[in-house]
Design a protein around this motif. Structure first.
Motif, PDB file in Angstrom:
ATOM      1  N   ALA A  36     -29.029  10.525 -24.045  1.00  0.00           N
ATOM      2  CA  ALA A  36     -29.628  10.033 -25.085  1.00  0.00           C
ATOM      3  C   ALA A  36     -31.051  10.738 -25.308  1.00  0.00           C
ATOM      4  CB  ALA A  36     -29.909   8.678 -24.920  1.00  0.00           C
ATOM      5  N   GLN A  37     -31.669  11.233 -24.283  1.00  0.00           N
ATOM      6  CA  GLN A  37     -32.996  12.165 -24.310  1.00  0.00           C
ATOM      7  C   GLN A  37     -32.957  13.078 -25.691  1.00  0.00           C
ATOM      8  OE1 GLN A  37     -34.835  14.050 -21.134  1.00  0.00           O
ATOM      9  NE2 GLN A  37     -34.389  12.524 -19.643  1.00  0.00           N
ATOM     10  N   GLU A  38     -31.875  13.502 -25.939  1.00  0.00           N
ATOM     11  CA  GLU A  38     -31.814  14.445 -27.078  1.00  0.00           C
ATOM     12  C   GLU A  38     -31.855  13.859 -28.263  1.00  0.00           C
ATOM     13  OE1 GLU A  38     -27.845  16.099 -26.722  1.00  0.00           O
ATOM     14  OE2 GLU A  38     -28.070  16.631 -24.562  1.00  0.00           O
ATOM     15  N   THR A  39     -31.424  12.724 -28.424  1.00  0.00           N
ATOM     16  CA  THR A  39     -31.392  11.709 -29.600  1.00  0.00           C
ATOM     17  C   THR A  39     -33.080  11.242 -29.890  1.00  0.00           C
ATOM     18  OG1 THR A  39     -29.177  10.752 -29.054  1.00  0.00           O
ATOM     19  CG2 THR A  39     -30.852   9.557 -30.880  1.00  0.00           C
ATOM     20  N   ILE A  40     -33.832  10.991 -28.671  1.00  0.00           N
ATOM     21  CA  ILE A  40     -35.235  10.720 -28.753  1.00  0.00           C
ATOM     22  C   ILE A  40     -35.857  12.116 -29.254  1.00  0.00           C
ATOM     23  CG2 ILE A  40     -37.290  10.148 -27.493  1.00  0.00           C
ATOM     24  CD1 ILE A  40     -35.318   8.072 -25.800  1.00  0.00           C
ATOM     25  N   ARG A  41     -35.549  13.041 -28.623  1.00  0.00           N
ATOM     26  CA  ARG A  41     -36.238  14.311 -29.096  1.00  0.00           C
ATOM     27  C   ARG A  41     -36.133  14.825 -30.522  1.00  0.00           C
ATOM     28  NH1 ARG A  41     -39.956  15.330 -25.154  1.00  0.00           N
ATOM     29  NH2 ARG A  41     -39.125  15.194 -23.165  1.00  0.00           N
ATOM     30  N   THR A  42     -35.117  14.524 -30.979  1.00  0.00           N
ATOM     31  CA  THR A  42     -34.733  14.563 -32.327  1.00  0.00           C
ATOM     32  C   THR A  42     -35.652  13.830 -32.987  1.00  0.00           C
ATOM     33  OG1 THR A  42     -32.578  14.930 -32.120  1.00  0.00           O
ATOM     34  CG2 THR A  42     -33.113  14.307 -34.238  1.00  0.00           C
ATOM     35  N   ALA A  43     -35.722  12.565 -32.729  1.00  0.00           N
ATOM     36  CA  ALA A  43     -36.963  11.863 -33.492  1.00  0.00           C
ATOM     37  C   ALA A  43     -38.426  12.182 -33.402  1.00  0.00           C
ATOM     38  CB  ALA A  43     -36.892  10.235 -32.837  1.00  0.00           C
ATOM     39  N   LEU A  44     -38.775  12.756 -32.227  1.00  0.00           N
ATOM     40  CA  LEU A  44     -40.011  13.317 -31.848  1.00  0.00           C
ATOM     41  C   LEU A  44     -40.162  14.409 -32.686  1.00  0.00           C
ATOM     42  CD1 LEU A  44     -40.213  12.796 -27.988  1.00  0.00           C
ATOM     43  CD2 LEU A  44     -41.328  11.498 -29.654  1.00  0.00           C
ATOM     44  N   ALA A  45     -39.270  15.212 -33.055  1.00  0.00           N
ATOM     45  CA  ALA A  45     -39.216  16.585 -33.656  1.00  0.00           C
ATOM     46  C   ALA A  45     -39.612  15.998 -35.226  1.00  0.00           C
ATOM     47  CB  ALA A  45     -37.811  17.496 -33.648  1.00  0.00           C
ATOM     48  N   MET A  46     -38.990  15.226 -35.659  1.00  0.00           N
ATOM     49  CA  MET A  46     -39.059  14.500 -37.083  1.00  0.00           C
ATOM     50  C   MET A  46     -40.642  14.000 -37.212  1.00  0.00           C
ATOM     51  SD  MET A  46     -35.753  12.440 -37.722  1.00  0.00           S
ATOM     52  CE  MET A  46     -36.476  11.859 -39.437  1.00  0.00           C
ATOM     53  N   GLY A  47     -41.363  13.770 -36.149  1.00  0.00           N
ATOM     54  CA  GLY A  47     -42.816  13.531 -36.264  1.00  0.00           C
ATOM     55  C   GLY A  47     -43.213  12.234 -35.413  1.00  0.00           C
ATOM     56  N   ALA A  48     -42.290  11.271 -34.753  1.00  0.00           N
ATOM     57  CA  ALA A  48     -42.599  10.270 -33.950  1.00  0.00           C
ATOM     58  C   ALA A  48     -43.483  10.887 -32.679  1.00  0.00           C
ATOM     59  CB  ALA A  48     -41.430   9.797 -33.283  1.00  0.00           C
ATOM     60  N   ASP A  49     -44.428   9.969 -31.950  1.00  0.00           N
ATOM     61  CA  ASP A  49     -45.410  10.335 -31.225  1.00  0.00           C
ATOM     62  C   ASP A  49     -44.986  10.447 -29.673  1.00  0.00           C
ATOM     63  OD1 ASP A  49     -47.672  10.364 -32.889  1.00  0.00           O
ATOM     64  OD2 ASP A  49     -47.094   8.433 -33.461  1.00  0.00           O
ATOM     65  N   ARG A  50     -44.259   9.456 -29.196  1.00  0.00           N
ATOM     66  CA  ARG A  50     -43.742   9.652 -27.975  1.00  0.00           C
ATOM     67  C   ARG A  50     -42.324   8.665 -27.879  1.00  0.00           C
ATOM     68  NH1 ARG A  50     -45.357   4.700 -25.177  1.00  0.00           N
ATOM     69  NH2 ARG A  50     -47.089   3.640 -26.370  1.00  0.00           N
TER      70      ARG A  50
END
Length: 248
Positions: free
Chosen positions: A68-82
């Motif tokens: 699920a790290q990959e899913t979080i990294r996708t959100a971080l790539a969209m612009g989330a901070d952490r």
């Protein structure tokens, strides 16, 4: 304002789901996984609120396996901070997820929690409401419009009779509907930057939540194939055919 966005790793919506031969579930091995589409909308809405100056930080959280790290990294790539990953193996039911998220919310103390109204794998549409109940927070479900006004939220909801606008005091829970926005694509530079953004891992055992499923999956089966239609030459033939099928 601090925003917490909850995301889930699911089978990609473009993939045709296959049932396991033993009927115990759907096939996940060697299947493309991605972020739940409703959660993508939640991430996008948080980003838009930040771009308007209404939010200062966006934290993305997911509960599930290490992948699920990959899913979080996708959100971080969209612009989330952490990001925060609550590691948990096996099938997680909505109540268990809501209790885990409650622990994260109590630690992070966000002003607003946004998540998709439902996940496309189980279609439960329960987690957001359960989380609001556990926290005793205001909630706006099926949101098609979110506006910040004087430290509060005006949420336009899609209901059976049309649209309903509710005023929410913060902290609040919002679940997103399809018509809220159109999620952006992550650019290649942002995908590279996302690899360096902080992603904290926690174990589900830290929250003292019983993750044992309360429901037993008896059997999973493919839906029956649709039968071919029948052409009729007149209204009388149509009525006769409907009567013969017991439909009128």
């Amino acid at each position: 304002m601090k925003i917490l966005v909850c995301v889930k790793r699911v089978v990609d919506y473009n993939v045709k789901v296959r049932v396991k031969a033993d009927g115990t579930g759907v096939e996940l091995a060697n299947v493309k996984m991605s972020m739940n589409p409703f959660d993508e909308i939640a991430v996008e809405e948080a980003l838009r609120l930040k771009e308007k100056g209404a939010a200062a930080e966006i934290v993305v959280v997911s509960a599930g396996p290490a992948q699920a790290q990959e899913t979080i990294r996708t959100a971080l790539a969209m612009g989330a901070d952490r990001g925060i990953l609550v590691k948990a193996e096996g099938r997680l039911e909505p109540l268990a997820v809501a209790k885990l998220l409650k622990g994260v919310v109590e630690a992070e103390k966000p002003d607003l929690v946004i998540l998709g109204k439902q996940a496309i794998d189980d279609d439960c549409n329960q987690t957001g409401q359960m989380l609001a109940g556990l926290l005793g927070s205001a909630q706006g479900t099926f949101a098609s419009k979110v506006e910040v006004a004087d430290g509060a939220l005006n949420v336009t909801r899609e209901v059976d009779g049309g649209l309903q606008t509710v005023g929410l005091t913060l902290p609040a829970i919002v679940t997103t509907d399809l018509r809220l926005n159109e999620p952006r694509y992550a650019s290649l530079p942002n995908i590279m930057k996302a690899k360096k953004k902080p992603l904290e891992e926690k174990d589900a055992s830290e929250f003292g939540v019983d993750l044992t499923p309360r429901l037993e999956v008896v059997k999973v089966a493919e839906p029956k194939a649709r039968q071919a239609g029948v052409k009729v030459g007149s209204v009388d033939e149509l009525v006769s055919a409907l009567k013969g099928a017991g439909l009128v």
